[in-house]
Design a protein around this motif. Structure first.
Motif, PDB file in Angstrom:
ATOM      1  N   UNK A  35       0.831  -1.207   0.000  1.00 41.92           N
ATOM      2  CA  UNK A  35       0.000   0.000   0.000  1.00 41.92           C
ATOM      3  C   UNK A  35       0.865   1.256   0.000  1.00 41.92           C
ATOM      4  N   UNK A  36       1.960   1.223   0.754  1.00 42.76           N
ATOM      5  CA  UNK A  36       2.874   2.367   0.762  1.00 42.76           C
ATOM      6  C   UNK A  36       3.474   2.592  -0.626  1.00 42.76           C
ATOM      7  N   UNK A  37       3.777   1.516  -1.334  1.00 42.02           N
ATOM      8  CA  UNK A  37       4.310   1.651  -2.701  1.00 42.02           C
ATOM      9  C   UNK A  37       3.278   2.289  -3.628  1.00 42.02           C
ATOM     10  N   UNK A  44       4.767  10.972  -5.043  1.00 39.32           N
ATOM     11  CA  UNK A  44       6.176  10.590  -4.902  1.00 39.32           C
ATOM     12  C   UNK A  44       6.887  11.159  -3.689  1.00 39.32           C
ATOM     13  N   UNK A  45       6.345  12.165  -3.064  1.00 35.85           N
ATOM     14  CA  UNK A  45       6.983  12.743  -1.880  1.00 35.85           C
ATOM     15  C   UNK A  45       6.572  12.020  -0.596  1.00 35.85           C
ATOM     16  N   UNK A  46       5.631  11.074  -0.684  1.00 34.97           N
ATOM     17  CA  UNK A  46       5.191  10.305   0.484  1.00 34.97           C
ATOM     18  C   UNK A  46       5.769   8.887   0.450  1.00 34.97           C
ATOM     19  N   UNK A  47       5.887   8.295   1.596  1.00 31.25           N
ATOM     20  CA  UNK A  47       6.321   6.893   1.725  1.00 31.25           C
ATOM     21  C   UNK A  47       7.599   6.624   0.935  1.00 31.25           C
ATOM     22  N   UNK A  48       8.587   7.462   1.145  1.00 27.02           N
ATOM     23  CA  UNK A  48       9.813   7.392   0.342  1.00 27.02           C
ATOM     24  C   UNK A  48      10.569   6.076   0.493  1.00 27.02           C
ATOM     25  N   UNK A  49      10.588   5.509   1.678  1.00 29.20           N
ATOM     26  CA  UNK A  49      11.382   4.289   1.878  1.00 29.20           C
ATOM     27  C   UNK A  49      10.589   3.137   2.477  1.00 29.20           C
ATOM     28  N   UNK A  50       9.309   3.303   2.670  1.00 25.29           N
ATOM     29  CA  UNK A  50       8.522   2.270   3.364  1.00 25.29           C
ATOM     30  C   UNK A  50       8.548   0.934   2.636  1.00 25.29           C
TER      31      UNK A  50
END
Length: 82
Positions: A35-37, A44-50
């Protein structure tokens, strides 16, 4: 018939219910990572490395901490099972 439920869990030193709990835990963490992907794809500015953090954590938990029972290979030599 019941061996189908216990063969694989016993190869990774777990009972059926322990294996079920681990599988549910892995599955839920994968869902959150997935879901984070999707969120990252749209924003693109959210969930950068999740997503990658989830993959690394699950790999570490599954592969580096697994204690599998050794099983004899085709030539009788013990080998780790998956």
């Amino acid at each position: 018939m019941f061996r189908r439920f216990t063969d694989h869990p016993s190869k990774v030193n777990e009972t059926y219910f322990q294996h079920m709990a681990m599988s549910f835990g892995f599955g839920s963490r994968m869902l959150v990572g997935a879901l984070a992907c999707f969120v990252h794809g749209f924003f693109p500015w959210l969930c950068l490395t999740r997503g990658s953090d989830t993959v690394r954590a699950l790999h570490h938990r599954m592969v580096t901490h697994r204690v599998a029972k050794p099983v004899p290979g085709p030539n009788g030599v013990l080998a780790a099972s998956d």
